[in-house]
Write an enzyme that holds these catalytic residues in place. Structure first.
Site, short mmCIF file in Angstrom:
data_model
loop_
_atom_site.label_atom_id
_atom_site.label_comp_id
_atom_site.label_asym_id
_atom_site.label_seq_id
_atom_site.Cartn_x
_atom_site.Cartn_y
_atom_site.Cartn_z
N ASN A 13 0.84 -1.21 0.00
CA ASN A 13 0.00 0.00 0.00
C ASN A 13 0.87 1.25 0.00
O ASN A 13 0.52 2.26 -0.61
CB ASN A 13 -0.93 -0.01 1.21
CG ASN A 13 -2.14 -0.90 0.97
OD1 ASN A 13 -3.01 -0.56 0.18
ND2 ASN A 13 -2.16 -2.05 1.60
N MET A 89 1.69 -3.53 11.98
CA MET A 89 1.10 -4.60 12.78
C MET A 89 1.32 -4.41 14.27
O MET A 89 1.65 -5.34 14.99
CB MET A 89 1.65 -5.96 12.33
CG MET A 89 1.33 -6.30 10.90
SD MET A 89 -0.42 -6.14 10.51
CE MET A 89 -1.03 -7.69 11.18
N ARG A 90 1.17 -3.18 14.75
CA ARG A 90 1.26 -2.91 16.18
C ARG A 90 -0.06 -2.29 16.63
O ARG A 90 -0.62 -1.44 15.93
CB ARG A 90 2.39 -1.92 16.47
CG ARG A 90 3.78 -2.45 16.19
CD ARG A 90 4.31 -3.28 17.30
NE ARG A 90 4.37 -2.57 18.57
CZ ARG A 90 4.54 -3.18 19.75
NH1 ARG A 90 4.62 -4.48 19.79
NH2 ARG A 90 4.61 -2.49 20.87
N ILE A 91 -0.50 -2.69 17.83
CA ILE A 91 -1.67 -2.01 18.40
C ILE A 91 -1.15 -0.76 19.10
O ILE A 91 -0.22 -0.84 19.91
CB ILE A 91 -2.40 -2.94 19.39
CG1 ILE A 91 -2.99 -4.13 18.61
CG2 ILE A 91 -3.51 -2.16 20.11
CD1 ILE A 91 -3.69 -5.16 19.47
N LEU A 92 -1.70 0.37 18.75
CA LEU A 92 -1.20 1.65 19.25
C LEU A 92 -1.93 2.03 20.54
O LEU A 92 -3.12 1.75 20.70
CB LEU A 92 -1.42 2.72 18.18
CG LEU A 92 -0.58 2.47 16.91
CD1 LEU A 92 -1.16 3.20 15.71
CD2 LEU A 92 0.87 2.88 17.15
N ASN A 106 -5.87 4.15 8.57
CA ASN A 106 -5.44 2.77 8.39
C ASN A 106 -6.29 2.12 7.32
O ASN A 106 -7.42 2.53 7.06
CB ASN A 106 -5.58 1.98 9.71
CG ASN A 106 -5.08 0.54 9.58
OD1 ASN A 106 -4.03 0.29 9.01
ND2 ASN A 106 -5.87 -0.39 10.11
N HIS A 108 -7.88 -1.60 6.31
CA HIS A 108 -8.14 -2.92 6.91
C HIS A 108 -8.79 -3.80 5.84
O HIS A 108 -9.73 -3.35 5.16
CB HIS A 108 -9.07 -2.75 8.12
CG HIS A 108 -9.38 -4.03 8.82
ND1 HIS A 108 -8.47 -4.68 9.63
CD2 HIS A 108 -10.50 -4.81 8.80
CE1 HIS A 108 -9.03 -5.80 10.09
NE2 HIS A 108 -10.25 -5.89 9.60
N SER A 135 -11.37 -1.51 3.72
CA SER A 135 -11.91 -0.25 4.27
C SER A 135 -10.78 0.66 4.73
O SER A 135 -9.83 0.18 5.37
CB SER A 135 -12.78 -0.54 5.50
OG SER A 135 -13.77 -1.53 5.22
N THR A 140 -9.02 5.03 15.75
CA THR A 140 -9.46 5.49 17.09
C THR A 140 -8.94 4.45 18.09
O THR A 140 -8.20 3.54 17.72
CB THR A 140 -11.00 5.51 17.17
OG1 THR A 140 -11.46 4.17 16.95
CG2 THR A 140 -11.59 6.44 16.13
N ASP A 144 -9.39 -1.33 14.79
CA ASP A 144 -10.15 -1.52 13.52
C ASP A 144 -11.59 -1.03 13.66
O ASP A 144 -12.48 -1.49 12.95
CB ASP A 144 -10.15 -3.00 13.12
CG ASP A 144 -8.74 -3.53 12.91
OD1 ASP A 144 -8.52 -4.73 13.17
OD2 ASP A 144 -7.86 -2.74 12.55
N GLU A 173 -7.27 -2.43 -2.52
CA GLU A 173 -6.60 -1.60 -1.51
C GLU A 173 -5.71 -0.56 -2.18
O GLU A 173 -5.69 0.62 -1.82
CB GLU A 173 -5.75 -2.46 -0.58
CG GLU A 173 -6.57 -3.37 0.32
CD GLU A 173 -5.68 -4.16 1.27
OE1 GLU A 173 -4.64 -3.63 1.70
OE2 GLU A 173 -6.04 -5.31 1.59
C1 GRF Z 1 -2.93 -5.70 3.72
O1 GRF Z 1 -3.87 -6.74 3.69
C2 GRF Z 1 -3.55 -4.53 4.43
O2 GRF Z 1 -4.96 -4.51 4.30
C3 GRF Z 1 -3.19 -4.77 5.86
O3 GRF Z 1 -1.89 -5.32 5.82
C4 GRF Z 1 -1.74 -6.08 4.61
C5 GRF Z 1 -0.41 -5.79 3.98
O4 GRF Z 1 -0.37 -4.44 3.63
N1 GRF Z 1 -3.24 -3.53 6.59
P1 GRF Z 1 0.96 -3.84 2.92
O5 GRF Z 1 1.18 -4.67 1.68
O6 GRF Z 1 2.10 -4.02 3.91
O7 GRF Z 1 0.63 -2.41 2.63
#
Ligand code: GRF
Length: 203
Positions: A13, A89-92, A106, A108, A135, A140, A144, A173
């Site tokens: 992304n 991939m961290r919960i803030l 973000n 999702h 999405s 917040t 998610d 995405e």
């Molecule tokens: C994607 O599925 C995205 O929706 C989620 O993490 C996955 C990998 O995203 N947030 P990216 O390729 O690291 O941007």
């Protein structure tokens, strides 16, 4: 305007947003890409685009609050107008989210509010859903759970595996995230009382 992107992995992304900025579609620039994983491929994507990269390894911090406080210090060096989570991939912590409220987004891989959390594609297949998707939402304190302001849907095929479905969703995405960033940087999207507004119309 200044955009900071947080990643943990591939950053596909991030790449879509880099390409959109390069094409002149987004009024702003990515000031930095910050990863909590030193081996995140997204860091190479940033380097190839001459974007400054920083690594903040969360395992080097005693706890989540100290990590987030250091993340805030690092992010604020770039004075961002927008902080974008891209496969981060961290919960803030609540403090972090509050500090960037209204300018922290973000993406999702589900049609929120369905399937918050992980393994969204597998869950959609097992539920027998005929459509699935992605999405973009303001972040917040609810994981998610923030207000959504752009979505894309895809069909779920009979022979789909989580991998084939994820690949179909990822294509969407990469379309909607650059649009979301563009709208925000153009000042068209605002969060008012936790309701997103596009051009003044509440979504
Ligand atoms: C994607 O599925 C995205 O929706 C989620 O993490 C996955 C990998 O995203 N947030 P990216 O390729 O690291 O941007």
């Amino acid at each position: 305007g200044s955009i900071v992107v947080l990643i943990s992995g591939s950053g596909s992304n991030l790449q879509a947003i880099i390409d959109s900025v390069k094409a002149g579609d987004i009024p702003g620039q990515i000031s930095a890409v910050i990863s909590n994983k030193e081996n995140a491929y997204g860091l190479q994507r940033a380097e190839q685009a001459d974007i400054p990269t920083r690594v903040l390894d969360h395992t080097e911090f005693a706890n989540r609050e100290i990590f987030d406080a250091n993340m805030i210090r690092l992010i604020d060096e770039y004075q961002p107008d927008l902080v974008v989570l891209s496969g981060f991939m961290r919960i803030l912590t609540a403090d972090f989210v509050r500090r960037y409220a209204g300018k922290l987004i973000n993406i999702h891989p589900s049609l929120l509010p369905k399937y918050q959390g992980l393994h969204t594609h597998k869950r959609a297949i097992e539920a027998g859903d005929s459509t699935h998707g992605a999405s973009v939402h303001f972040v917040t304190e609810e994981l998610d759970g923030g207000p959504v302001f752009i979505q894309a849907s895809v069909p779920v095929e009979q022979d789909d595996t989580p991998e084939t479905l994820a690949a179909r969703v990822l294509v969407q995405e990469h379309k909607i995230y650059p649009i979301a960033v563009k709208w925000f940087m153009e000042g068209r999207i605002q969060l008012q009382d936790n309701i997103p507004h596009l051009d003044g119309v509440s979504l």
